[in-house]
Design a protein around this motif. Structure first.
Motif, PDB file in Angstrom:
ATOM      1  N   ARG A 156      68.493  13.071   3.910  1.00 18.75           N
ATOM      2  CA  ARG A 156      67.549  13.668   4.878  1.00 18.75           C
ATOM      3  C   ARG A 156      66.323  13.567   4.222  1.00 18.75           C
ATOM      4  O   ARG A 156      65.534  13.505   5.339  1.00 18.75           O
ATOM      5  CB  ARG A 156      68.127  15.022   5.235  1.00 18.75           C
ATOM      6  CG  ARG A 156      69.589  14.921   6.120  1.00 18.75           C
ATOM      7  CD  ARG A 156      69.960  16.329   6.879  1.00 18.75           C
ATOM      8  NE  ARG A 156      70.207  17.194   5.867  1.00 18.75           N
ATOM      9  CZ  ARG A 156      71.322  17.580   5.212  1.00 18.75           C
ATOM     10  NH1 ARG A 156      72.541  16.648   5.916  1.00 18.75           N
ATOM     11  NH2 ARG A 156      71.713  18.559   4.270  1.00 18.75           N
ATOM     12  N   ILE A 157      66.052  14.220   3.204  1.00 15.86           N
ATOM     13  CA  ILE A 157      64.595  14.283   2.587  1.00 15.86           C
ATOM     14  C   ILE A 157      64.025  13.029   2.540  1.00 15.86           C
ATOM     15  O   ILE A 157      62.773  12.702   2.909  1.00 15.86           O
ATOM     16  CB  ILE A 157      64.466  14.930   1.196  1.00 15.86           C
ATOM     17  CG1 ILE A 157      65.253  16.174   1.451  1.00 15.86           C
ATOM     18  CG2 ILE A 157      63.228  14.861   0.634  1.00 15.86           C
ATOM     19  CD1 ILE A 157      65.271  16.824  -0.012  1.00 15.86           C
ATOM     20  N   GLU A 158      64.724  11.938   2.103  1.00 16.43           N
ATOM     21  CA  GLU A 158      64.042  10.532   2.173  1.00 16.43           C
ATOM     22  C   GLU A 158      63.664  10.241   3.809  1.00 16.43           C
ATOM     23  O   GLU A 158      62.657   9.354   3.818  1.00 16.43           O
ATOM     24  CB  GLU A 158      65.005   9.572   1.468  1.00 16.43           C
ATOM     25  CG  GLU A 158      65.198   9.920  -0.081  1.00 16.43           C
ATOM     26  CD  GLU A 158      66.234   9.090  -0.488  1.00 16.43           C
ATOM     27  OE1 GLU A 158      66.757   8.288   0.132  1.00 16.43           O
ATOM     28  OE2 GLU A 158      66.117   8.799  -1.776  1.00 16.43           O
ATOM     29  N   ALA A 159      64.617  10.558   4.472  1.00 15.25           N
ATOM     30  CA  ALA A 159      64.331  10.055   5.916  1.00 15.25           C
ATOM     31  C   ALA A 159      63.230  10.787   6.452  1.00 15.25           C
ATOM     32  O   ALA A 159      62.140  10.211   7.072  1.00 15.25           O
ATOM     33  CB  ALA A 159      65.578  10.352   6.846  1.00 15.25           C
ATOM     34  N   ASP A 160      63.225  12.129   6.136  1.00 11.12           N
ATOM     35  CA  ASP A 160      61.849  12.835   6.737  1.00 11.12           C
ATOM     36  C   ASP A 160      60.527  12.340   6.008  1.00 11.12           C
ATOM     37  O   ASP A 160      59.284  12.298   6.691  1.00 11.12           O
ATOM     38  CB  ASP A 160      61.894  14.409   6.305  1.00 11.12           C
ATOM     39  CG  ASP A 160      63.170  15.208   7.367  1.00 11.12           C
ATOM     40  OD1 ASP A 160      63.364  14.560   8.097  1.00 11.12           O
ATOM     41  OD2 ASP A 160      63.809  16.014   6.720  1.00 11.12           O
ATOM     42  N   VAL A 161      60.434  12.260   4.753  1.00 11.31           N
ATOM     43  CA  VAL A 161      59.155  11.468   4.044  1.00 11.31           C
ATOM     44  C   VAL A 161      58.856  10.159   4.787  1.00 11.31           C
ATOM     45  O   VAL A 161      57.769  10.197   4.809  1.00 11.31           O
ATOM     46  CB  VAL A 161      59.615  11.508   2.749  1.00 11.31           C
ATOM     47  CG1 VAL A 161      58.361  10.795   1.874  1.00 11.31           C
ATOM     48  CG2 VAL A 161      59.607  12.770   1.984  1.00 11.31           C
ATOM     49  N   ALA A 162      59.821   9.413   5.106  1.00  5.24           N
ATOM     50  CA  ALA A 162      59.389   8.126   5.632  1.00  5.24           C
ATOM     51  C   ALA A 162      58.837   8.122   6.996  1.00  5.24           C
ATOM     52  O   ALA A 162      58.075   7.760   7.698  1.00  5.24           O
ATOM     53  CB  ALA A 162      60.704   7.250   5.718  1.00  5.24           C
ATOM     54  N   ALA A 163      59.321   9.182   7.638  1.00  7.18           N
ATOM     55  CA  ALA A 163      59.032   9.552   8.982  1.00  7.18           C
ATOM     56  C   ALA A 163      57.722   9.796   8.798  1.00  7.18           C
ATOM     57  O   ALA A 163      56.864   9.704   9.891  1.00  7.18           O
ATOM     58  CB  ALA A 163      60.088  10.427   9.759  1.00  7.18           C
ATOM     59  N   LEU A 250      62.724  21.260  -2.041  1.00  2.83           N
ATOM     60  CA  LEU A 250      62.085  19.959  -1.650  1.00  2.83           C
ATOM     61  C   LEU A 250      62.150  19.707  -0.320  1.00  2.83           C
ATOM     62  O   LEU A 250      61.246  19.545   0.398  1.00  2.83           O
ATOM     63  CB  LEU A 250      62.575  18.770  -2.491  1.00  2.83           C
ATOM     64  CG  LEU A 250      62.215  18.449  -3.778  1.00  2.83           C
ATOM     65  CD1 LEU A 250      63.067  17.376  -4.427  1.00  2.83           C
ATOM     66  CD2 LEU A 250      60.758  18.242  -3.981  1.00  2.83           C
ATOM     67  N   ARG A 251      63.409  20.119   0.093  1.00  2.00           N
ATOM     68  CA  ARG A 251      63.465  19.947   1.756  1.00  2.00           C
ATOM     69  C   ARG A 251      62.815  21.070   2.467  1.00  2.00           C
ATOM     70  O   ARG A 251      61.932  20.795   3.475  1.00  2.00           O
ATOM     71  CB  ARG A 251      65.069  20.235   2.163  1.00  2.00           C
ATOM     72  CG  ARG A 251      65.201  19.950   3.595  1.00  2.00           C
ATOM     73  CD  ARG A 251      66.640  20.245   3.768  1.00  2.00           C
ATOM     74  NE  ARG A 251      66.855  19.915   5.301  1.00  2.00           N
ATOM     75  CZ  ARG A 251      68.214  20.063   5.860  1.00  2.00           C
ATOM     76  NH1 ARG A 251      69.239  20.184   4.995  1.00  2.00           N
ATOM     77  NH2 ARG A 251      68.387  19.680   7.196  1.00  2.00           N
ATOM     78  N   GLY A 252      62.449  22.083   1.885  1.00  8.57           N
ATOM     79  CA  GLY A 252      61.630  23.325   2.408  1.00  8.57           C
ATOM     80  C   GLY A 252      60.144  22.690   2.208  1.00  8.57           C
ATOM     81  O   GLY A 252      59.426  23.090   3.215  1.00  8.57           O
ATOM     82  N   ALA A 253      59.806  21.944   1.261  1.00 12.16           N
ATOM     83  CA  ALA A 253      58.422  21.499   0.942  1.00 12.16           C
ATOM     84  C   ALA A 253      58.176  20.488   2.048  1.00 12.16           C
ATOM     85  O   ALA A 253      56.907  20.228   2.626  1.00 12.16           O
ATOM     86  CB  ALA A 253      58.438  21.152  -0.052  1.00 12.16           C
ATOM     87  N   VAL A 254      59.183  19.753   2.475  1.00 16.64           N
ATOM     88  CA  VAL A 254      58.807  18.581   3.468  1.00 16.64           C
ATOM     89  C   VAL A 254      58.537  19.321   4.662  1.00 16.64           C
ATOM     90  O   VAL A 254      57.672  18.792   5.457  1.00 16.64           O
ATOM     91  CB  VAL A 254      59.832  17.543   3.384  1.00 16.64           C
ATOM     92  CG1 VAL A 254      59.917  16.378   4.485  1.00 16.64           C
ATOM     93  CG2 VAL A 254      60.031  16.630   2.077  1.00 16.64           C
ATOM     94  N   THR A 255      59.426  20.267   5.133  1.00 18.72           N
ATOM     95  CA  THR A 255      59.431  20.872   6.243  1.00 18.72           C
ATOM     96  C   THR A 255      57.900  21.565   6.652  1.00 18.72           C
ATOM     97  O   THR A 255      57.354  21.600   7.659  1.00 18.72           O
ATOM     98  CB  THR A 255      60.583  21.927   6.612  1.00 18.72           C
ATOM     99  OG1 THR A 255      61.691  21.208   6.328  1.00 18.72           O
ATOM    100  CG2 THR A 255      60.495  22.594   7.853  1.00 18.72           C
ATOM    101  N   ASP A 256      57.591  22.288   5.447  1.00 20.97           N
ATOM    102  CA  ASP A 256      56.475  23.045   5.457  1.00 20.97           C
ATOM    103  C   ASP A 256      55.180  22.086   5.619  1.00 20.97           C
ATOM    104  O   ASP A 256      54.183  22.145   6.247  1.00 20.97           O
ATOM    105  CB  ASP A 256      56.023  23.916   4.365  1.00 20.97           C
ATOM    106  CG  ASP A 256      56.929  24.868   4.107  1.00 20.97           C
ATOM    107  OD1 ASP A 256      57.492  25.275   5.090  1.00 20.97           O
ATOM    108  OD2 ASP A 256      57.355  25.485   2.931  1.00 20.97           O
ATOM    109  N   LEU A 257      55.113  20.924   4.776  1.00 23.28           N
ATOM    110  CA  LEU A 257      53.868  19.852   4.759  1.00 23.28           C
ATOM    111  C   LEU A 257      53.950  19.385   6.476  1.00 23.28           C
ATOM    112  O   LEU A 257      53.030  19.182   7.087  1.00 23.28           O
ATOM    113  CB  LEU A 257      54.207  18.749   4.250  1.00 23.28           C
ATOM    114  CG  LEU A 257      54.148  19.046   2.643  1.00 23.28           C
ATOM    115  CD1 LEU A 257      54.536  17.840   1.566  1.00 23.28           C
ATOM    116  CD2 LEU A 257      52.417  19.350   2.268  1.00 23.28           C
TER     117      LEU A 257
END
Length: 416
Positions: A156-163, A250-257
């Motif tokens: 899920r983290i990789e998918a969020d970063v790619a999006a 990391l998942r929280g960091a992606v969401t905050d960014l």
């Protein structure tokens, strides 16, 4: 000794056919003889043993008595004769056997016995290695579940970063396209937010995932092998704690960014309606349809961003609408200028014809120019009226000349 008749107190025991023959109760001496001993006090009586009285056979009467009780088991109240005698008190009937209760009791005893036997067999067949193997299976299931959860989080983290990177790549040309067609300070802030978002995504590093667990080859009947496998599984489970915590962080960091980036882009999108109103005011001579189209397109930017989008498509249509609006406004201004110039020319021509002095320097724009093939007239000579034909000048006298000088002697003109 009691008789059968004495055992029943109802009238069935008093019937004639069941009345026993009178028997004498044996004396003490007779009892002693029946028991094969001497007297009741231990002393023999008369030196000879008396023969014991033969027992009375009550078998037939007993059978008849049982048959009679079965035929008439319920209590019976007998009424007296015609003399109004008192009713005889009824006695309790024969109690029947409850075979259902007996059957239930037998079945219950059988179930209890079977359970006890099964438990005994299980207890006898159980072994410490078997119990340890069951514990190993439980620990393995928990470990595999934790590994699968960690892998799903990483996906899920990789998918969020790619999006996020894809959105940044789509937004960048849109921000460049609206340069000069938007609020410039707000656009510059959005460009900086885009740069920060990309840098934040690039800084994220996923932890290395542990290798998927699979049970090694062990002797399942060996308590030592199974115990070693349990220790290995529990050690692996303990190692899962650190990467699991990092993955959640990391998942929280992606969401905050993502949230911060979307918020900053939305702040830029919110400036478009006011900016469009300013552009419309600057081009107020354009047709109303152009101004309405720009207003609608500018409002679509924050409207789309409110739904979680970036408003990229709405931004991209704004430059063409603004150019069309400005061109139509310029067209209207050019028409207005031409009309004003024509009005000024008409006004200046009317004032010159009414108040002029008729001098040669007056020019009437309504009079067509003279033929360029006609030579101009002498400016000192007033122009003739084209409507009057020219007069004939008449014959012209030849010029008068002096007579030639001749030689008086010869009468000829001198040479040279």
């Amino acid at each position: 000794m009691s008789t059968l008749a004495g055992l029943f107190d109802d009238d069935r025991a008093t019937r004639d056919e069941f009345e026993p023959a009178a028997r004498e109760m044996p004396s003490d001496a007779g009892l002693a003889e029946m028991l094969g001993g001497g007297g009741v006090d231990g002393v023999g009586g008369g030196g000879s043993r008396r023969q014991a009285q033969a027992p009375v056979d009550d078998t037939q009467r007993l059978v008849r008595l049982v048959q009679s009780a079965a035929a008439d088991a319920a209590p019976v109240v007998l009424s007296g004769g015609g003399g109004g005698g008192k009713a005889k008190k009824s006695s309790r009937g024969h109690k029947r056997t409850d075979w259902l209760s007996v059957l239930v009791a037998v079945l219950a005893v059988g179930v209890v016995s079977g359970t006890a036997v099964f438990g005994g067999i299980q207890l006898a067949s159980a072994s410490p290695a078997a119990d340890a193997l069951q514990s190993l299976a439980t620990d393995e299931a928990a470990l595999v579940n934790a590994q699968q959860s960690l892998s799903a989080t990483a996906t899920r983290i990789e998918a969020d970063v790619a999006a996020g990177r894809e959105d940044a790549a789509r937004l960048e040309p849109a921000l460049g396209a609206v340069e000069g067609y938007s609020d410039e300070p707000a656009r510059a802030a959005a460009m900086q937010a885009l740069t920060d978002y990309r840098a934040g995504l690039d800084a994220l590093v996923l932890p290395e995932l542990p290798a998927p667990y699979s049970r090694p080859a062990i002797d399942e009947d060996s308590l030592a092998d199974v115990g070693a496998a349990i220790d290995d599984v529990q050690a692996r489970a303990a190692e899962m704690a650190e990467p699991t915590e990092r993955m959640h962080a990391l998942r929280g960091a992606v969401t905050d960014l993502r949230d911060r980036f979307v918020e900053q882009v939305a702040a830029f999108g919110a400036t478009f309606p006011a900016w469009a109103a300013t552009v419309n005011a600057e081009n107020d001579q354009a047709d109303q349809s152009f101004r309405d189209a720009l207003t609608a397109a500018a409002a679509a930017v924050p409207s789309g961003q409110a739904g979680g989008l970036l408003g990229i498509e709405a931004m991209l249509v704004l430059p063409a609408l603004v150019d069309a609006l400005r061109e139509d406004n310029q067209r209207a201004l050019d028409e207005i200028a031409a009309e004003e110039e024509a009005a000024e020319d008409a006004e200046s021509g009317g004032s010159g014809g009414s108040g002029g002095t008729g001098g040669s320097d007056w020019y009437d724009p309504g009079v067509p120019p003279t033929d360029p093939g006609v030579p101009p007239t002498d400016p000192g000579v007033p122009p003739t009226d084209p409507g009057v034909p020219p007069t004939d000048p008449g014959p012209v006298d030849p010029p008068v000349t002096d007579p030639p000088v001749t030689d008086p002697g010869t009468g000829e003109a001198p040479a040279g």
